[in-house]
Design a protein around this motif. Structure first.
Motif, PDB file in Angstrom:
ATOM      1  N   SER A 234       6.611  31.489  -9.762  1.00 37.69           N
ATOM      2  CA  SER A 234       6.498  31.834 -11.183  1.00 37.69           C
ATOM      3  C   SER A 234       7.868  32.157 -11.776  1.00 37.69           C
ATOM      4  O   SER A 234       8.121  31.864 -12.942  1.00 37.69           O
ATOM      5  N   MET A 235       8.786  32.696 -10.969  1.00 31.18           N
ATOM      6  CA  MET A 235      10.135  32.953 -11.457  1.00 31.18           C
ATOM      7  C   MET A 235      10.823  31.649 -11.836  1.00 31.18           C
ATOM      8  O   MET A 235      11.413  31.519 -12.909  1.00 31.18           O
TER       9      MET A 235
ATOM     10  N   VAL B  50      12.223  30.403 -15.515  1.00 30.26           N
ATOM     11  CA  VAL B  50      13.596  29.973 -15.794  1.00 30.26           C
ATOM     12  C   VAL B  50      13.587  28.576 -16.424  1.00 30.26           C
ATOM     13  O   VAL B  50      14.267  28.309 -17.426  1.00 30.26           O
ATOM     14  N   LEU B  51      12.748  27.691 -15.825  1.00 31.65           N
ATOM     15  CA  LEU B  51      12.653  26.329 -16.367  1.00 31.65           C
ATOM     16  C   LEU B  51      12.240  26.371 -17.826  1.00 31.65           C
ATOM     17  O   LEU B  51      12.813  25.694 -18.687  1.00 31.65           O
TER      18      LEU B  51
ATOM     19  N   PHE C   2      -0.635  29.281 -20.955  1.00 33.12           N
ATOM     20  CA  PHE C   2      -0.619  28.795 -19.569  1.00 33.12           C
ATOM     21  C   PHE C   2       0.131  29.769 -18.665  1.00 33.12           C
ATOM     22  O   PHE C   2      -0.334  30.160 -17.600  1.00 33.12           O
ATOM     23  N   LEU C   3       1.326  30.154 -19.140  1.00 33.00           N
ATOM     24  CA  LEU C   3       2.147  31.050 -18.326  1.00 33.00           C
ATOM     25  C   LEU C   3       1.439  32.375 -18.064  1.00 33.00           C
ATOM     26  O   LEU C   3       1.437  32.883 -16.950  1.00 33.00           O
ATOM     27  N   MET C   4       0.807  32.893 -19.101  1.00 32.55           N
ATOM     28  CA  MET C   4       0.137  34.171 -18.955  1.00 32.55           C
ATOM     29  C   MET C   4      -0.968  34.076 -17.911  1.00 32.55           C
ATOM     30  O   MET C   4      -1.089  34.921 -17.019  1.00 32.55           O
ATOM     31  N   LEU C   5      -1.758  33.015 -18.017  1.00 29.97           N
ATOM     32  CA  LEU C   5      -2.859  32.841 -17.072  1.00 29.97           C
ATOM     33  C   LEU C   5      -2.327  32.643 -15.655  1.00 29.97           C
ATOM     34  O   LEU C   5      -2.811  33.213 -14.694  1.00 29.97           O
ATOM     35  N   PHE C   6      -1.287  31.817 -15.560  1.00 33.72           N
ATOM     36  CA  PHE C   6      -0.713  31.521 -14.253  1.00 33.72           C
ATOM     37  C   PHE C   6      -0.205  32.795 -13.590  1.00 33.72           C
ATOM     38  O   PHE C   6      -0.524  33.093 -12.432  1.00 33.72           O
ATOM     39  N   LEU C   7       0.532  33.573 -14.350  1.00 34.18           N
ATOM     40  CA  LEU C   7       1.112  34.793 -13.774  1.00 34.18           C
ATOM     41  C   LEU C   7       0.038  35.808 -13.418  1.00 34.18           C
ATOM     42  O   LEU C   7       0.067  36.397 -12.337  1.00 34.18           O
TER      43      LEU C   7
END
Ligand code: UDP
Ligand code: MG
Length: 316
Positions: A243-244, A248-249, A267-272
């Motif tokens: 996730s880091m 960064v990407l 997406f990021l929120m769910l993924f994290l």
């Protein structure tokens, strides 16, 4: 050739949970078979809280055969604990553990005994074929054994269940391992000594349905993995690192292209949060196992034993 085999006593441990449809057939087949063997045999049945007639049928068989010993739990404690208890009651020079449904053929026992005499202290049955089991069961079992072996710090042979012969020396070590959630086949590998395999074809059950329901199978798999591996904990690091990198990407992409959408943020929120939840779940399961061990409750409760009258046996 010197006949030293006469004095050997082989104990056979059979855990039983609701096996009324096949148990009499199992006993008759096994008795007939072991009586044709040169060694002495004792059969130790462990009633793991059956709710059907299997205990009555075993008691009935005790009137006919004097080598049947019977240990009865106060409730269902599970297959692995039934095996753990059963082997504690054995007196044999070697102990064989097998299913009470004749899936593990008695004809394999002499092959195990032969290998034992060659100096192997553990002889496990390795399945080369499995009849009468669903594709799902075969597939998940195959996957499980391979994942477990790749994760575990010790080598746990693939495609072997609990059908195996163990020398008294190994059984004595197992007796001292007081684990609340035992994964017996892993513990036997952990013990060491000289171990070898006998290939066999696993038959279909003689009657009834499998007592390993999906939740029980999953529980066994979880216990196997957490008892012998810390790989799931390392997964937390992998998830964190992934996730880091993704973060960064995303930052770089936004910087150079101005690309920024709400969807991606969601997406990021769910993924994290997914990563975090999985990690908490994994840590939680290890913690749960520590809690189980720390309670120091008896592993199982024996309500009744019979057939041991002529022997000294543990009164637990
Ligand atoms: N068994 C048990 N307690 C349980 C589940 C199963 O003692 O909670 C016994 C069952 O009676 C059988 C053996 O353990 O003798 C293996 O179970 P089963 O044959 O149902 O599993 P499978 O061979 O399908 O993996
Ligand atoms: Mg079975």
């Amino acid at each position: 050739m010197e006949d030293y085999s006469r004095n050997d006593l082989i104990s056979v441990v059979l855990p039983v949970f609701n096996e009324e449809l096949g148990i009499t057939n199992t006993i008759e087949t096994l008795e007939k078979y072991v009586q044709s063997q040169p060694e002495d045999y004792e059969l130790i049945f462990v009633n793991d809280g059956s709710k059907d007639k299997s205990p009555a049928l075993i008691e009935q068989a005790q009137k006919k055969y004097d080598n049947i010993k019977f240990v009865q739990f106060s409730r269902n404690f599970g297959h692995q604990l039934a095996i753990t208890a059963g082997i504690r009651y054995t007196k044999g020079d070697a102990v064989v553990v097998m299913d009470a449904d004749l899936q593990d053929p008695p004809t394999v026992i002499p092959k195990m005994v032969e290998k034992w005499r060659e100096g192997y202290q553990v002889v496990y049955g390795k399945r080369k074929a499995r009849d009468g089991e669903t594709f799902f069961k075969k597939f998940t079992a195959k996957m499980f054994y391979r994942i477990l072996d790749s994760m575990a710090k010790i080598h746990i042979p693939v495609d072997t269940g609990d059908f195996r012969l163990m020398d008294r020396q190994v059984v004595n070590v197992l007796d001292q391992m007081n684990e609340a959630e035992p994964f017996v086949r892993g513990m036997v590998s952990w013990v060491g000594f000289k171990q070898g395999a006998v290939l066999y074809e696993r038959h279909a059950r003689n009657a009834g349905k499998t007592k390993y329901t999906l939740p029980k199978m999953m529980r066994l798999a979880m216990d196997g993995i957490t008892s012998f591996s810390d790989a799931p904990l390392k997964l937390a690091n992998v998830l964190g690192a992934t996730s880091m990198i993704l973060g960064v990407l995303y930052f770089l992409i936004t910087l150079f292209t101005g690309f920024s959408t709400l969807t991606f943020a969601v997406f990021l929120m769910l993924f994290l949060s997914g990563c975090i939840m999985i990690t908490i779940g994994i840590v939680g399961y290890y913690l749960f196992r520590v809690f189980e061990e720390s309670k120091k409750r008896p592993l199982y409760i024996v309500a009744k034993t019979s057939g041991f009258e002529n022997n000294n046996h543990p009164e637990v």
